[in-house]
Design an enzyme around this catalytic site. Structure first.
Site, PDB file in Angstrom:
ATOM      1  N   LYS A   1       0.832  -1.171  -0.242  1.00  0.00           N
ATOM      2  CA  LYS A   1       0.046   0.083   0.020  1.00  0.00           C
ATOM      3  C   LYS A   1       0.846   1.192  -0.130  1.00  0.00           C
ATOM      4  O   LYS A   1       0.371   2.398   0.465  1.00  0.00           O
ATOM      5  CB  LYS A   1      -0.932  -0.041   0.967  1.00  0.00           C
ATOM      6  CG  LYS A   1      -1.618  -1.266   1.495  1.00  0.00           C
ATOM      7  CD  LYS A   1      -2.220  -1.849   0.104  1.00  0.00           C
ATOM      8  CE  LYS A   1      -3.215  -1.184  -0.626  1.00  0.00           C
ATOM      9  NZ  LYS A   1      -3.618  -1.950  -1.951  1.00  0.00           N
TER      10      LYS A   1
ATOM     11  N   GLY B   1       2.694   2.386  -3.088  1.00  0.00           N
ATOM     12  CA  GLY B   1       2.807   3.056  -4.169  1.00  0.00           C
ATOM     13  C   GLY B   1       3.433   1.824  -5.188  1.00  0.00           C
ATOM     14  O   GLY B   1       4.176   2.145  -6.342  1.00  0.00           O
ATOM     15  N   THR B   2       3.202   0.727  -4.910  1.00  0.00           N
ATOM     16  CA  THR B   2       3.589  -0.593  -5.816  1.00  0.00           C
ATOM     17  C   THR B   2       3.182  -0.435  -7.282  1.00  0.00           C
ATOM     18  O   THR B   2       4.114  -0.366  -8.087  1.00  0.00           O
ATOM     19  CB  THR B   2       3.087  -1.896  -5.206  1.00  0.00           C
ATOM     20  OG1 THR B   2       3.383  -1.684  -3.725  1.00  0.00           O
ATOM     21  CG2 THR B   2       4.111  -2.873  -5.561  1.00  0.00           C
TER      22      THR B   2
ATOM     23  N   HIS C   1       7.393  -7.325  -1.912  1.00  0.00           N
ATOM     24  CA  HIS C   1       7.004  -6.710  -0.553  1.00  0.00           C
ATOM     25  C   HIS C   1       8.022  -7.322   0.107  1.00  0.00           C
ATOM     26  O   HIS C   1       7.753  -7.243   1.444  1.00  0.00           O
ATOM     27  CB  HIS C   1       5.831  -7.077  -0.197  1.00  0.00           C
ATOM     28  CG  HIS C   1       4.784  -6.380  -1.171  1.00  0.00           C
ATOM     29  ND1 HIS C   1       4.575  -5.010  -1.313  1.00  0.00           N
ATOM     30  CD2 HIS C   1       3.451  -6.836  -1.521  1.00  0.00           C
ATOM     31  CE1 HIS C   1       3.436  -4.818  -2.007  1.00  0.00           C
ATOM     32  NE2 HIS C   1       2.805  -5.821  -2.014  1.00  0.00           N
TER      33      HIS C   1
ATOM     34  N   SER D   1      -4.990   3.195   3.940  1.00  0.00           N
ATOM     35  CA  SER D   1      -5.118   2.572   2.725  1.00  0.00           C
ATOM     36  C   SER D   1      -5.241   0.794   2.905  1.00  0.00           C
ATOM     37  O   SER D   1      -6.317   0.152   2.202  1.00  0.00           O
ATOM     38  CB  SER D   1      -4.098   2.799   1.813  1.00  0.00           C
ATOM     39  OG  SER D   1      -3.891   2.031   0.486  1.00  0.00           O
TER      40      SER D   1
ATOM     41  N   THR E   1      -0.663   9.428 -14.186  1.00  0.00           N
ATOM     42  CA  THR E   1      -1.237   9.885 -12.959  1.00  0.00           C
ATOM     43  C   THR E   1      -2.350   9.175 -12.462  1.00  0.00           C
ATOM     44  O   THR E   1      -2.751   8.288 -13.077  1.00  0.00           O
ATOM     45  CB  THR E   1      -1.867  11.526 -13.806  1.00  0.00           C
ATOM     46  OG1 THR E   1      -2.780  10.773 -14.877  1.00  0.00           O
ATOM     47  CG2 THR E   1      -0.879  12.214 -14.445  1.00  0.00           C
TER      48      THR E   1
ATOM     49  N   ARG F   1      -7.721   3.986  -4.954  1.00  0.00           N
ATOM     50  CA  ARG F   1      -8.701   4.224  -3.978  1.00  0.00           C
ATOM     51  C   ARG F   1      -9.120   5.768  -4.165  1.00  0.00           C
ATOM     52  O   ARG F   1      -9.812   6.475  -4.773  1.00  0.00           O
ATOM     53  CB  ARG F   1      -8.762   3.662  -2.730  1.00  0.00           C
ATOM     54  CG  ARG F   1      -9.676   3.771  -1.929  1.00  0.00           C
ATOM     55  CD  ARG F   1      -9.391   3.315  -0.587  1.00  0.00           C
ATOM     56  NE  ARG F   1      -8.192   4.007   0.054  1.00  0.00           N
ATOM     57  CZ  ARG F   1      -8.257   5.153   0.850  1.00  0.00           C
ATOM     58  NH1 ARG F   1      -9.285   5.682   1.406  1.00  0.00           N
ATOM     59  NH2 ARG F   1      -7.266   5.787   1.287  1.00  0.00           N
TER      60      ARG F   1
HETATM   61  S1  PPS Z   1      -0.325  -3.391  -3.059  1.00  0.00           S
HETATM   62  O1  PPS Z   1      -1.570  -3.884  -2.688  1.00  0.00           O
HETATM   63  O2  PPS Z   1       0.701  -3.164  -2.125  1.00  0.00           O
HETATM   64  O3  PPS Z   1       0.086  -3.435  -4.440  1.00  0.00           O
HETATM   65  O4  PPS Z   1      -0.857  -1.526  -3.171  1.00  0.00           O
HETATM   66  P1  PPS Z   1       0.094  -0.421  -3.588  1.00  0.00           P
HETATM   67  O5  PPS Z   1      -0.087  -0.293  -4.939  1.00  0.00           O
HETATM   68  O6  PPS Z   1       1.244  -0.680  -3.092  1.00  0.00           O
HETATM   69  O7  PPS Z   1      -0.559   0.977  -2.931  1.00  0.00           O
HETATM   70  C1  PPS Z   1      -1.945   1.096  -3.354  1.00  0.00           C
HETATM   71  C2  PPS Z   1      -2.152   2.632  -3.259  1.00  0.00           C
HETATM   72  O8  PPS Z   1      -1.284   3.424  -4.276  1.00  0.00           O
HETATM   73  C3  PPS Z   1      -2.287   4.446  -4.501  1.00  0.00           C
HETATM   74  N1  PPS Z   1      -1.749   4.709  -6.175  1.00  0.00           N
HETATM   75  C4  PPS Z   1      -1.747   5.939  -6.532  1.00  0.00           C
HETATM   76  N2  PPS Z   1      -1.749   7.152  -5.825  1.00  0.00           N
HETATM   77  C5  PPS Z   1      -1.347   8.155  -6.843  1.00  0.00           C
HETATM   78  N3  PPS Z   1      -1.050   8.298  -7.822  1.00  0.00           N
HETATM   79  C6  PPS Z   1      -1.182   6.990  -8.597  1.00  0.00           C
HETATM   80  N4  PPS Z   1      -0.840   7.123  -9.973  1.00  0.00           N
HETATM   81  C7  PPS Z   1      -1.387   6.085  -7.905  1.00  0.00           C
HETATM   82  N5  PPS Z   1      -1.576   4.469  -8.353  1.00  0.00           N
HETATM   83  C8  PPS Z   1      -1.872   4.040  -7.001  1.00  0.00           C
HETATM   84  C9  PPS Z   1      -3.740   3.755  -4.592  1.00  0.00           C
HETATM   85  O9  PPS Z   1      -4.587   4.651  -4.682  1.00  0.00           O
HETATM   86  C10 PPS Z   1      -3.401   3.276  -3.153  1.00  0.00           C
HETATM   87  O10 PPS Z   1      -3.533   4.334  -2.170  1.00  0.00           O
HETATM   88  P2  PPS Z   1      -5.140   4.786  -1.441  1.00  0.00           P
HETATM   89  O11 PPS Z   1      -4.540   5.596  -0.277  1.00  0.00           O
HETATM   90  O12 PPS Z   1      -5.791   3.486  -0.735  1.00  0.00           O
HETATM   91  O13 PPS Z   1      -5.711   5.279  -2.551  1.00  0.00           O
END
Ligand code: PPS
Length: 292
Positions: A45, A47-48, A100, A130, A220, A251
């Site tokens: 959660k 930014g993967t 991870h 998240s 984006t 989300r």
């Molecule tokens: S996982 O399950 O570990 O793979 O999840 P992960 O991708 O690490 O984290 C998901 C959160 O990243 C946000 N996200 C983004 N934020 C901003 N810009 C972009 N382009 C983007 N892509 C993914 C996603 O919305 C999740 O955060 P939250 O706070 O839940 O929205």
């Protein structure tokens, strides 16, 4: 379901039980690394999938130009969660991987410092927020009643990824052993173009101005959310399963959503633990979208 039903404890770290194969875990340390491999490593959660999209756009012209439709989970598959049963050994170079894993479980070959690691971290209050929503969405995870109880679960590390502090601090304290770039979710959010440039520099990739713009545009939040290659909607639907149809991997995608969920007391409790555990970690954390 309680945490023991879905968590697999292996060498002090929690995996999602149904998505890992124990023979793969047993052999992780010996997994052969190529000099031009690139790993995206995160605590969940943080930014993967965002970084998977950024690196896929940087590395593959056919992704950037949208001439080939391939999900980012296949362009940068998870080393330990091979859910699309990709043949990692036969993949052409350069191979991108996501993970991870904590620093002490990654393949030993990463320690020759040739292959690169982009480690993305995020302020843990937003990580927890998240994760809370994700846990209530995904069938394979233990659902959480409320933030109060989830905070205890999260701080105790009874989640996939174990204790957030151990993950970030572990990677930070052992950074000299690896060829690693630390990026924060927040710096990516605040200035995506500069973040992409920084990543390109680390990876030794030179993009034209047009290509750089194409990467930034397609990474984006808004554009990723509507991009079936990058939004993980199919992963949710077919591989993880959801409790309702309204939830998404993408989300809110912002900084500071924790403020809508933490009470003042919960926030103060978290701050105290953060200050104690992270006092020697010289990484910048941003907790609010308006913070410099
Ligand atoms: S996982 O399950 O570990 O793979 O999840 P992960 O991708 O690490 O984290 C998901 C959160 O990243 C946000 N996200 C983004 N934020 C901003 N810009 C972009 N382009 C983007 N892509 C993914 C996603 O919305 C999740 O955060 P939250 O706070 O839940 O929205």
């Amino acid at each position: 379901m309680d945490s023991d039903d879905y968590l697999l404890h292996f060498k002090g770290y929690n995996f999602e039980r149904s998505l890992v194969r124990s023979d793969l875990l047993e052999n992780l340390e010996d997994f052969e690394i190529r000099d031009d491999d690139v790993f995206i490593i995160t605590y969940p959660k943080s930014g993967t999938i965002w970084t998977q999209q950024i690196l896929s756009l940087i590395y593959f012209e056919e992704h950037r130009k949208q001439t080939q439709k391939m999900d980012t989970i296949e362009r940068a598959p998870f080393l330990e969660y091979n859910i699309r049963t990709t043949n990692y050994i036969n993949r052409p170079s350069p191979r991108l991987f996501s993970s991870h894993l904590p620093y002490y479980l990654v393949p030993n070959g990463l320690k020759n410092k040739k292959a690169k690691i982009v480690y993305v971290y995020r302020n843990p209050k937003d990580v927890m927020t998240s994760f809370f929503h994700f846990s209530n969405l995904v069938v394979k995870f233990e659902s959480a009643d409320n933030m109060q109880s989830y905070m205890n679960t999260f701080l105790d590390g009874k989640v996939v990824g174990s204790i957030w502090f151990d993950h970030v601090k572990g990677w930070y304290d052992n950074r000299q052993k690896f060829n690693i770039l630390f990026m924060s979710y927040e710096e990516m959010k605040k200035d995506l173009k500069s973040a992409v440039q920084k990543i390109c520099k680390f990876l030794g990739k030179e993009l034209s101005e047009d290509d750089l713009d194409a990467v930034v545009k397609q990474a984006t939040f808004k554009n990723m959310k509507s991009d079936p290659r990058a939004n993980y909607n199919d992963v949710l639907k077919y591989e993880l399963g959801t409790r309702n149809d309204n939830g998404h991997f993408l989300r809110k995608g912002t900084i500071g959503d924790w403020k809508n969920h933490f009470t003042v007391e919960q926030s103060e409790r978290f701050d105290k633990i953060f200050q104690k555990k992270m006092k020697d970690v010289n990484l910048k954390f941003i907790w609010d979208i308006n913070e410099e």
